[in-house]
Design a protein around this motif. Structure first.
Motif, PDB file in Angstrom:
ATOM      1  N   UNK A  20      30.876  32.009  41.903  1.00  0.00           N
ATOM      2  CA  UNK A  20      32.264  32.040  42.365  1.00  0.00           C
ATOM      3  C   UNK A  20      33.193  32.835  41.438  1.00  0.00           C
ATOM      4  N   UNK A  21      32.622  33.589  40.513  1.00  0.00           N
ATOM      5  CA  UNK A  21      33.413  34.437  39.620  1.00  0.00           C
ATOM      6  C   UNK A  21      34.502  33.648  38.891  1.00  0.00           C
ATOM      7  N   UNK A  22      34.114  32.486  38.380  1.00  0.00           N
ATOM      8  CA  UNK A  22      35.050  31.618  37.666  1.00  0.00           C
ATOM      9  C   UNK A  22      34.805  31.630  36.160  1.00  0.00           C
ATOM     10  N   UNK A  23      34.233  32.717  35.676  1.00  0.00           N
ATOM     11  CA  UNK A  23      33.864  32.819  34.267  1.00  0.00           C
ATOM     12  C   UNK A  23      35.057  32.607  33.333  1.00  0.00           C
ATOM     13  N   UNK A  24      36.215  33.117  33.721  1.00  0.00           N
ATOM     14  CA  UNK A  24      37.363  33.017  32.823  1.00  0.00           C
ATOM     15  C   UNK A  24      38.064  31.668  32.911  1.00  0.00           C
ATOM     16  N   UNK A  25      37.852  30.958  33.997  1.00  0.00           N
ATOM     17  CA  UNK A  25      38.340  29.575  34.046  1.00  0.00           C
ATOM     18  C   UNK A  25      37.529  28.696  33.093  1.00  0.00           C
ATOM     19  N   UNK A  26      36.217  28.874  33.114  1.00  0.00           N
ATOM     20  CA  UNK A  26      35.395  28.058  32.211  1.00  0.00           C
ATOM     21  C   UNK A  26      35.583  28.511  30.768  1.00  0.00           C
ATOM     22  N   UNK A  27      35.817  29.795  30.556  1.00  0.00           N
ATOM     23  CA  UNK A  27      36.099  30.285  29.199  1.00  0.00           C
ATOM     24  C   UNK A  27      37.403  29.677  28.693  1.00  0.00           C
ATOM     25  N   UNK A  99      46.168  24.654  34.822  1.00  0.00           N
ATOM     26  CA  UNK A  99      45.503  25.423  35.867  1.00  0.00           C
ATOM     27  C   UNK A  99      46.231  26.742  36.100  1.00  0.00           C
ATOM     28  N   UNK A 100      47.552  26.692  36.130  1.00  0.00           N
ATOM     29  CA  UNK A 100      48.320  27.918  36.371  1.00  0.00           C
ATOM     30  C   UNK A 100      48.184  28.885  35.209  1.00  0.00           C
ATOM     31  N   UNK A 101      48.104  28.364  33.993  1.00  0.00           N
ATOM     32  CA  UNK A 101      47.875  29.238  32.845  1.00  0.00           C
ATOM     33  C   UNK A 101      46.477  29.849  32.918  1.00  0.00           C
ATOM     34  N   UNK A 102      45.495  29.041  33.301  1.00  0.00           N
ATOM     35  CA  UNK A 102      44.127  29.551  33.452  1.00  0.00           C
ATOM     36  C   UNK A 102      44.064  30.615  34.540  1.00  0.00           C
ATOM     37  N   UNK A 107      43.444  36.110  35.987  1.00  0.00           N
ATOM     38  CA  UNK A 107      43.986  37.209  36.794  1.00  0.00           C
ATOM     39  C   UNK A 107      44.141  38.487  35.989  1.00  0.00           C
ATOM     40  N   UNK A 108      44.474  38.351  34.706  1.00  0.00           N
ATOM     41  CA  UNK A 108      44.616  39.543  33.872  1.00  0.00           C
ATOM     42  C   UNK A 108      43.279  40.252  33.686  1.00  0.00           C
ATOM     43  N   UNK A 110      41.217  40.323  36.334  1.00  0.00           N
ATOM     44  CA  UNK A 110      40.919  40.659  37.736  1.00  0.00           C
ATOM     45  C   UNK A 110      39.929  39.697  38.383  1.00  0.00           C
ATOM     46  N   UNK A 111      39.927  38.424  37.915  1.00  0.00           N
ATOM     47  CA  UNK A 111      39.056  37.425  38.513  1.00  0.00           C
ATOM     48  C   UNK A 111      39.819  36.141  38.836  1.00  0.00           C
ATOM     49  N   UNK A 112      41.088  36.277  39.160  1.00  0.00           N
ATOM     50  CA  UNK A 112      41.885  35.106  39.512  1.00  0.00           C
ATOM     51  C   UNK A 112      41.606  34.618  40.920  1.00  0.00           C
ATOM     52  N   UNK A 113      42.178  33.460  41.240  1.00  0.00           N
ATOM     53  CA  UNK A 113      42.081  32.897  42.578  1.00  0.00           C
ATOM     54  C   UNK A 113      43.081  33.581  43.502  1.00  0.00           C
ATOM     55  N   UNK A 114      42.799  33.569  44.787  1.00  0.00           N
ATOM     56  CA  UNK A 114      43.816  33.960  45.758  1.00  0.00           C
ATOM     57  C   UNK A 114      44.878  32.868  45.816  1.00  0.00           C
ATOM     58  N   UNK A 115      46.007  33.161  46.447  1.00  0.00           N
ATOM     59  CA  UNK A 115      47.056  32.144  46.573  1.00  0.00           C
ATOM     60  C   UNK A 115      46.532  30.906  47.302  1.00  0.00           C
ATOM     61  N   UNK A 116      45.719  31.125  48.337  1.00  0.00           N
ATOM     62  CA  UNK A 116      45.160  30.010  49.087  1.00  0.00           C
ATOM     63  C   UNK A 116      44.218  29.184  48.216  1.00  0.00           C
TER      64      UNK A 116
END
Length: 223
Positions: A20-27, A99-102, A107-108, A110-116
């Motif tokens: 799910x390309x969530x590498x930077x959330x877990x980082x 969560x919003x900071x993550x 996003x910086x 280029x792997x952020x979530x969509x608004x939805x």
């Protein structure tokens, strides 16, 4: 449908994060979470919730975008948890803020979530506030999955890990409780009174004999 995802551990977590390309959330979680080493609301708890949420998403046939939002919410749902020092409303406020900071952190790159997906993640975090403030009928399916997943700690197969987690929960709560015995009895009652709100949760409880799992936790705590 497969009900063994919780046994996949760190390898399973890595595969889900990559899918799910969530590498930077877990980082972000690994680098910045001040509560990763709490006695209960720790990194292990996050691992279990992510694995169980993924399992629930497959069982309930969620689409990929909704699952991504759910998994992001699972990663962050206890981020910055105060370990019993503040209300759960405060814990949820912290988790949502982080969560919003993550999201910005990811996003910086280029792997952020969509608004939805971000909205789904936020709602999933809100669904875990306890005592529950959102009624089951007002929950989306992804919110129901994370709420059920958050109760599935007793499905851990290693009894030493189960004991450590529930002793850890006592450590977080003991300043609010009259005694260890009171905690043991209250925890047993809480677990055996769980009402699953997804078809996945109900089937898993039947397959793995939830009542017996509750008894195991109780016996481990009582020694």
């Amino acid at each position: 449908k497969n009900l063994t995802t919780m046994s996949l551990g760190e390898d399973g977590l890595s595969s889900i994060i990559e899918r799910y390309n969530l590498e930077y959330f877990i980082e972000y979680f690994n680098i910045f979470n001040p509560s990763s080493n709490l006695p209960y609301h720790n990194k292990y708890h996050m691992l279990c919730i992510v694995l169980n949420c993924y399992e629930g998403s497959r069982f309930e046939n969620l689409d990929e975008s909704t699952t991504k939002g759910l998994i992001a919410g699972a990663i962050m749902h206890d981020f910055g948890h105060t370990g019993g020092q503040s209300s759960d409303a405060k814990n949820i406020f912290i988790a949502l803020s982080c969560l919003r900071v993550a999201q910005t952190y990811s996003s910086t790159r280029h792997l952020g979530l969509t608004d939805k997906e971000l909205m789904i993640a936020e709602n999933c975090i809100r669904a875990t506030q306890y005592p529950y403030v959102i009624k089951p009928n007002d929950l989306s399916l992804s919110m129901k999955i994370i709420r059920d997943a958050d109760l599935m700690q007793p499905y851990e197969s290693n009894i030493n890990v189960i004991r450590d987690q529930y002793v850890g929960l006592y450590e977080e709560l003991k300043h609010k409780l009259p005694s260890w015995d009171f905690y043991c009895e209250a925890q047993f009652k809480f677990l055996k009174d769980v009402k699953w709100i997804t078809g996945w949760g109900r089937q898993k409880a039947e397959v793995y004999d939830w009542k017996n799992k509750c008894q195991i936790v109780y016996q481990l705590l009582k020694g």
